[in-house]
Design a protein around this motif. Structure first.
Motif, short mmCIF file in Angstrom:
data_model
loop_
_atom_site.label_atom_id
_atom_site.label_comp_id
_atom_site.label_asym_id
_atom_site.label_seq_id
_atom_site.Cartn_x
_atom_site.Cartn_y
_atom_site.Cartn_z
N PRO A 169 -3.20 -1.92 -4.23
CA PRO A 169 -4.66 -1.74 -4.28
C PRO A 169 -5.10 -0.37 -3.77
CG PRO A 169 -4.06 -3.08 -2.40
CD PRO A 169 -2.80 -2.84 -3.15
N LEU A 170 -4.18 0.42 -3.22
CA LEU A 170 -4.61 1.68 -2.60
C LEU A 170 -3.41 2.60 -2.41
CD1 LEU A 170 -6.95 3.25 -1.14
CD2 LEU A 170 -6.33 2.01 0.95
N LEU A 171 -3.67 3.88 -2.59
CA LEU A 171 -2.66 4.91 -2.33
C LEU A 171 -3.29 5.97 -1.43
CD1 LEU A 171 -0.31 6.54 -4.99
CD2 LEU A 171 -1.48 7.96 -3.30
N PHE A 172 -2.63 6.26 -0.32
CA PHE A 172 -3.07 7.33 0.58
C PHE A 172 -2.25 8.58 0.29
CE2 PHE A 172 -4.04 3.61 3.22
CZ PHE A 172 -5.13 3.99 3.99
N PRO B 114 3.44 -1.13 4.00
CA PRO B 114 3.48 0.28 3.63
C PRO B 114 4.72 0.63 2.81
CG PRO B 114 4.16 0.01 5.92
CD PRO B 114 3.76 -1.35 5.42
N ARG B 115 4.51 1.43 1.80
CA ARG B 115 5.61 1.94 0.97
C ARG B 115 5.40 3.43 0.78
NH1 ARG B 115 7.90 -1.79 2.43
NH2 ARG B 115 8.79 -3.53 1.27
N GLU B 116 6.43 4.21 1.10
CA GLU B 116 6.29 5.67 1.09
C GLU B 116 6.78 6.32 -0.21
OE1 GLU B 116 8.86 6.07 4.53
OE2 GLU B 116 7.26 7.11 5.61
N ILE B 117 5.99 7.26 -0.70
CA ILE B 117 6.49 8.17 -1.74
C ILE B 117 7.37 9.19 -1.04
CG2 ILE B 117 5.86 9.85 -3.53
CD1 ILE B 117 3.00 8.61 -3.44
N PRO B 118 8.63 9.34 -1.48
CA PRO B 118 9.48 10.31 -0.78
C PRO B 118 9.02 11.75 -1.03
CG PRO B 118 10.70 9.16 -2.53
CD PRO B 118 9.31 8.64 -2.58
N VAL C 72 0.87 -1.18 0.00
CA VAL C 72 0.00 0.00 0.00
C VAL C 72 0.90 1.23 0.00
CG1 VAL C 72 -1.79 1.27 1.23
CG2 VAL C 72 -1.78 -1.24 1.29
N ILE C 73 0.57 2.16 -0.86
CA ILE C 73 1.42 3.35 -0.98
C ILE C 73 0.87 4.47 -0.11
CG2 ILE C 73 2.30 5.12 -2.55
CD1 ILE C 73 2.52 3.02 -4.68
#
Lengths: 392, 392
Positions: free
Chosen positions: A156-159, A124-128, A103-104
């Motif tokens: 499946p989802l990006l916050f 969880p995977r973070e956009i820097p 999940v991003i």
């Protein structure tokens, strides 16, 4: 006055100008205060709950209408009230995320988004963030690509936080969503610092989900919030129960699984409703709020050595300030140490600066009057001058 | 008086004696009402939140002490406040139940337990009630055996309602738990109709989890409730987050995953706290409450044709009554049809009988005074007599 045996009545908002970073948008309106008194009892909104027996169908008080009004206001198709924004994140993650799914979210994501992902078993995977402390559409695209490479499937989802809690920066949500949709990744916009604070058009953003916080930004009691979505996703996230008793054969009709049936059965939903006319009106005055934020920030920047870490000029009322080369220098030699700053401003009738903070800290000017804004600015300058700092 | 544009101030509790089945235990105390006014603002309890930054560590207002007091009061090891009993069910099911797991509940289980099981991906299996409308230890054992045969594994969780919502019967919780523990099945006791209503000793029951509702039974605003557990389970259900940002390296310290961090940040927790001294005291007067319930039930039973479907003599204040051979016969010929009964008692200052109900319905006498109890009993008899029914 004592509320009860050990509970001191709270008088922070009556006695002080409060610039606490998280409390500014959650102060009740007079209307919500009256509603709180009238609807304090537990299941107070259930007097006229009939068929179907569900919170968002209740017509008196007009909770059904409120749901429709919220959806129209945000330009989204369907809304439910929830016990805090975090419970909105939880409902969406629980629906869309399977165990082991990536999940991003972002390097500026609020911790409650991580909780929702973790509870759903997601990774969880973070956009820097970039060097300007922004989340960009390009960075989002790169992260989506990286995640697809790592997991051999689309997340499946990006916050993404419309305005982040760290800097109060306004991010390019429409751009990020556009990119995410190119990969068919649905996007949840965390509007905890924007829904009820500044104008939002969910369709213009392209949002799949917009989540707001009642107690943070809609002048409502805690815990309250909302989850808005599109027709495309509503059926899934607001799916009704399929459960059936194997012995009794009972089924549970229109109850929605992720809502656990009903959510806010009293003071919380009525508080949101009572404040709503005021909230709708105040988002229209957003430019004035930003100007107020700018004025206080400029007052702080006039103290030699002070730097603003948020976007400048300011575009939001939540601001992160660096006073390591100003107030913290005073703290090094002051007999109250780091506590001198909170103490100095409290003397001047201001609260919400964390006692002990003189390095990097945050304030939120939302909802203050012109006169209060001037006083806050002058108070910081006065505190600086009285402690030997130069005013530029 | 209007609270706001469209919200009529609620005056049900001021104008009427309310015997609504779900509202009786959630009426605020005067202390909670004062607290609601003082702590209405969104994040009102966060003024003094420091380290660790978590609701149950806040010392002013004394939320930390309240958590300890709740645990001691229920004779359990650890407690958290949650946004309604259903969110307690959700936290436990989300922790213990994996997709496809069978979960046992009962033929009298509240629908919110089914929601929690469904959200966790579990498969509900009901223990049947017996001909007395009781859930017995023997039936529990049989169902556990049946589930083990069907799924070739032990169910990870069993829900049982201390007092069920349908009949208000008090079930043999200790006996059921003893049996479940023989199969190593942990038991969640749904105390939505008992925690805050009658004395409970979690250890004496053997409960692994006790869940209570603030707005149903602890004189608190909605949504509120509690989840209590033992040291054995606390570590798992109240586990702290393991999430870590892959880019920022951020971790989130003491935040608990199933609580989504913090739960009740304002009026809801302070309402529970303010009512707590009264709630502790009122459970000690349980015998009087039961006598009151018995008195109203006896008044109804004196109306020819009326039957009680709950245990008799009454052991709880929530009662299911069958007036198909009394009030419903009147409804057949009355110009107001089924609405005559609610109308007749409303004329006498009583509310909470669902308008239209004359067949099988419920009432709850909890918290009424001696004088109100007499008036309620006399009002039903008066309504019957005025409509030509025989009084025995």
């Amino acid at each position: 006055m004592k509320c009860a045996v050990d509970i001191e009545a709270r008088d922070v908002e009556e006695m002080y100008i409060n610039i606490d970073p998280i409390q500014a948008g959650g102060r009740l309106t007079a209307e919500a205060m009256k509603a709180a008194i009238s609807f304090g009892d537990g299941y107070s909104v259930c007097d006229n709950c009939r068929n179907p027996p569900r919170l968002d169908y209740i017509r008196n008080p007009p909770i059904a209408q409120f749901h429709a009004d919220l959806a129209a206001w945000l330009n989204m198709d369907a809304v439910r009230v929830v016990p805090g924004a975090r419970r909105g994140f939880q409902a969406v993650a629980s629906t869309l995320v399977e165990k082991g799914d990536p999940v991003i979210l972002t390097g500026l994501a609020h911790y409650t988004e991580f909780m929702a992902v973790e509870a759903a078993g997601g990774i969880p995977r973070e956009i820097p963030k970039d060097e300007r402390n922004h989340i960009t559409a390009d960075a989002a695209a790169e992260k989506i690509e990286a995640v697809i490479r790592e997991f051999s499937r689309t997340p499946p989802l990006l916050f993404v936080d419309h305005v982040d809690y760290q800097f109060g920066n306004v991010h390019d949500i429409a751009g990020i969503i556009k990119v995410a949709h190119q990969y068919d990744v649905p996007v949840l916009v965390n509007g905890a610092y924007t829904v009820g604070i500044m104008p939002i058009d969910g369709k213009a953003l392209g949002a799949d989900f917009v989540v707001g916080s009642g107690h943070k930004s809609m002048a409502a009691p805690a815990p309250s919030g909302l989850l808005a979505t599109t027709n495309e996703h509503a059926e899934r996230v607001f799916r009704t129960t399929q459960a059936k008793g194997d012995v009794t054969g009972r089924t549970f009709g229109m109850k929605e699984v992720e809502m656990m049936g009903c959510t806010l059965m009293g003071v919380t939903v009525v508080g949101m409703m009572a404040s709503f006319p005021h909230v709708k009106e105040r988002v229209q005055r957003w430019e004035t709020e930003v100007a107020h934020s700018q004025a206080v920030t400029d007052a702080l920047l006039s103290i030699e050595g002070t730097k603003v870490l948020s976007d400048y000029p300011r575009k939001h009322t939540l601001t992160r300030i660096d006073t390591r080369e100003s107030f913290d220098k005073v703290a090094e030699r002051h007999k109250k140490r780091g506590f001198f700053l909170a103490s100095e401003v409290k003397k001047r009738g201001i609260t919400g600066v964390i006692p002990g903070s003189t390095k990097v800290w945050k304030y939120n000017t939302f909802g203050l009057t012109e006169k209060q804004i001037r006083h806050v600015g002058e108070s910081f300058i006065g505190a600086a001058r009285d402690n030997g700092l130069n005013i530029l």
